[in-house]
Design an enzyme around this catalytic site. Structure first.
Site, PDB file in Angstrom:
ATOM      1  N   PRO A   1      41.444  46.210  52.876  1.00 13.86           N
ATOM      2  CG  PRO A   1      42.872  45.323  54.709  1.00 13.86           C
ATOM      3  CD  PRO A   1      41.328  45.284  54.014  1.00 13.86           C
ATOM      4  CD  GLU A   2      43.030  48.321  46.915  1.00 18.75           C
ATOM      5  OE1 GLU A   2      44.254  48.528  46.174  1.00 18.75           O
ATOM      6  OE2 GLU A   2      41.948  48.486  46.532  1.00 18.75           O
TER       7      GLU A   2
ATOM      8  CE  LYS B   1      45.238  42.739  48.653  1.00 16.30           C
ATOM      9  NZ  LYS B   1      43.895  43.275  48.644  1.00 16.30           N
TER      10      LYS B   1
ATOM     11  NE  ARG C   1      36.469  43.052  43.618  1.00 16.94           N
ATOM     12  CZ  ARG C   1      37.701  43.230  44.184  1.00 16.94           C
ATOM     13  NH1 ARG C   1      38.628  42.224  44.001  1.00 16.94           N
ATOM     14  NH2 ARG C   1      37.821  44.232  45.200  1.00 16.94           N
TER      15      ARG C   1
END
Ligand SMILES: [Zn+2]
Length: 469
Positions: A2-3, A58, A262
């Protein structure tokens, strides 16, 4: 994972679920999910009532009565589910809050990377994990302090944005989207980003995050913000996860690279790389003028290498000669590869061509990698006839494809090698230049005279130089 927009959605859902609920008891099924003393976590929170939930970056911040606070980070797979007491806990429940109204809140975490920490109203913002976070894009109006902070950093902009200490709230999806919207290459060194570009990054991040929050975040792979709740931002994603698709802005193909480990998708043309080095991959059909172009680049001051040269050097090595002998069942006269003998062998044993390619391609790739990592010259050009077929195109941030009219190609080949001119159509079929033209940063034409060809190469070189200065 989740961002920010997904966590914002979770926060909104949680506010509806937990507000005014009083904790009757707490079950902790995995001690490590609680940072600090588990028993203190349980005893301190039992009997308290949830007031509301806020968010910093977050991190979810649960505010309770008596100034108690829970800091929660979902990490990879953390989720909160509401159930009736009579229902079973969720499958991967790690912490369960039982409420006096006979409902319960399960913290579910299949990967078990998430964490919770007990804190207080006066202390939680001083906790190390919260303290180190930079401002969210929404809180940045002046980029000058950012520019100051990265003045000495040549880390890629993508890595810089993912590191939450400069700016918080941008994860992998939203960094890719923001950089695409800002037309900035993900590998651009942070200190090469100018004021206008930083403003563009912040403004685009604000806009993209706002849209994502409005749409409830993204539902990507297994991540759902809550039970029966899906985000819809994935329908608006322009570049993330779309490698190989066509850029709607310029028509080129999105590319996939790894930046700091990434996965990163970007448009190599809209997001031209700035900052050294500029690695140029040069390709084209037979007799299209690749070697001529390579020489022009060299004369202009670039470091150059061609895969044909690499192969030539490899063929001079004894161990390579014996490797080919062993695999193709032939015996060279000397200790090195006899090119003439090899060519004649391949004419009869057509299937061995593939075998040979399988042996040689990885070695050539290794040499290209070596060259690109060790070369001091900031502009490097590598000529690879089978750039796309041998899948080495991802080493280059700029790809130059030389295009040529088939009639002209045939004429030029005739002069060089009358025999192969007969098989031109067959030869053209063995490379995949035509279907990969859209991957070119520059598609240049060599149908005309040398002077105009030189001019085109020179403008590519000048642009590369401008990009590193
Ligand atoms: Zn594009």
């Amino acid at each position: 994972m989740p961002e920010l927009p997904e966590v914002e959605t979770v926060k909104n859902v949680l506010n509806k679920i937990v507000t005014n609920k009083t904790i009757k008891s707490i079950d902790v099924y995995r001690d490590l999910t609680i940072e600090g003393d588990k028993n203190e976590f349980v005893s301190s929170l039992t009997g308290e009532t949830f007031l509301n939930v806020s968010r910093i970056g977050k991190y979810l911040i649960f505010h309770l009565t008596n100034d108690k606070v829970i800091i929660s980070h979902l990490r990879m797979e953390g989720k909160y589910y509401e159930y009736q007491e009579s229902e079973r806990d969720s499958k991967y429940a790690k912490v369960v809050f039982h409420f006096i109204d006979k409902t319960k809140l399960c913290y579910d975490d299949s990967r078990a990377f998430g964490l919770m920490k007990l804190s207080t109203e006066s202390e939680y913002q001083k906790e190390e994990m919260i303290k180190k976070l930079g401002p969210e894009p929404f809180d940045i109006n002046d980029v000058s302090s950012i520019i100051k902070k990265v003045k000495k950093s040549n880390k890629p902009i993508k890595t810089t944005l993912l590191d939450q200490t400069l700016i918080t709230g941008l994860g992998n999806i939203y960094v890719d989207e923001t950089l695409y919207a800002s037309k900035i290459h993900p590998l651009t060194p942070a200190n090469k980003i100018n004021k206008d570009e930083w403003e563009s990054i912040i403004n685009n991040a604000k806009e993209i995050l706002s849209i994502a929050i409005e749409m409830g975040g993204s539902t990507i792979k297994s991540y759902h913000p809550g039970k029966d709740i899906d985000g819809n931002f994935q329908t608006r994603i322009k570049v993330y996860g779309r490698s190989g698709e066509i850029c709607p802005t310029c028509g080129h193909t999105f590319r996939f690279i790894k930046v700091g480990g990434r996965g990163t998708t970007f448009c190599p043309l809209c997001q031209l790389k700035k900052g050294a080095p500029i690695n140029i991959g040069l390709t084209g059909k037979i007799a299209s003028g690749k070697s001529v172009a390579l020489n022009i680049f060299k004369e202009l001051g670039a470091a150059t290498i061609s895969s044909d040269e690499i192969v030539k050097d490899l063929y001079q090595k004894k161990e390579i000669a014996s490797l080919i002998e062993k695999n193709l069942h032939l015996k060279f006269k000397g200790n090195v590869v006899d090119k003439e003998q090899l060519r004649n062998h391949l004419l009869i044993n057509i299937k061995d061509k593939k075998k040979l390619e399988k042996l040689i391609h990885p070695l050539v790739e290794e040499e290209i990698k070596n060259f690109l990592s060790k070369e001091a010259n900031p502009i490097r050009v590598v000529e690879v006839p089978l750039l796309f077929e041998s899948k080495v195109d991802h080493y280059f941030d700029t790809i130059v494809v030389i295009d040529i009219d088939q009639k002209i190609q045939k004429e030029r080949l005739k002069k060089r090698n009358p025999q192969s001119a007969i098989y031109l159509e067959e030869i053209n079929k063995t490379n995949k230049i035509d279907e990969n033209k859209n991957k070119a940063t520059y598609l240049i034409n060599n149908d005309n005279d040398l002077a105009s060809f030189k001019k085109e190469i020179k403008s590519i070189f000048t642009e590369a130089k401008d990009r590193i200065s």
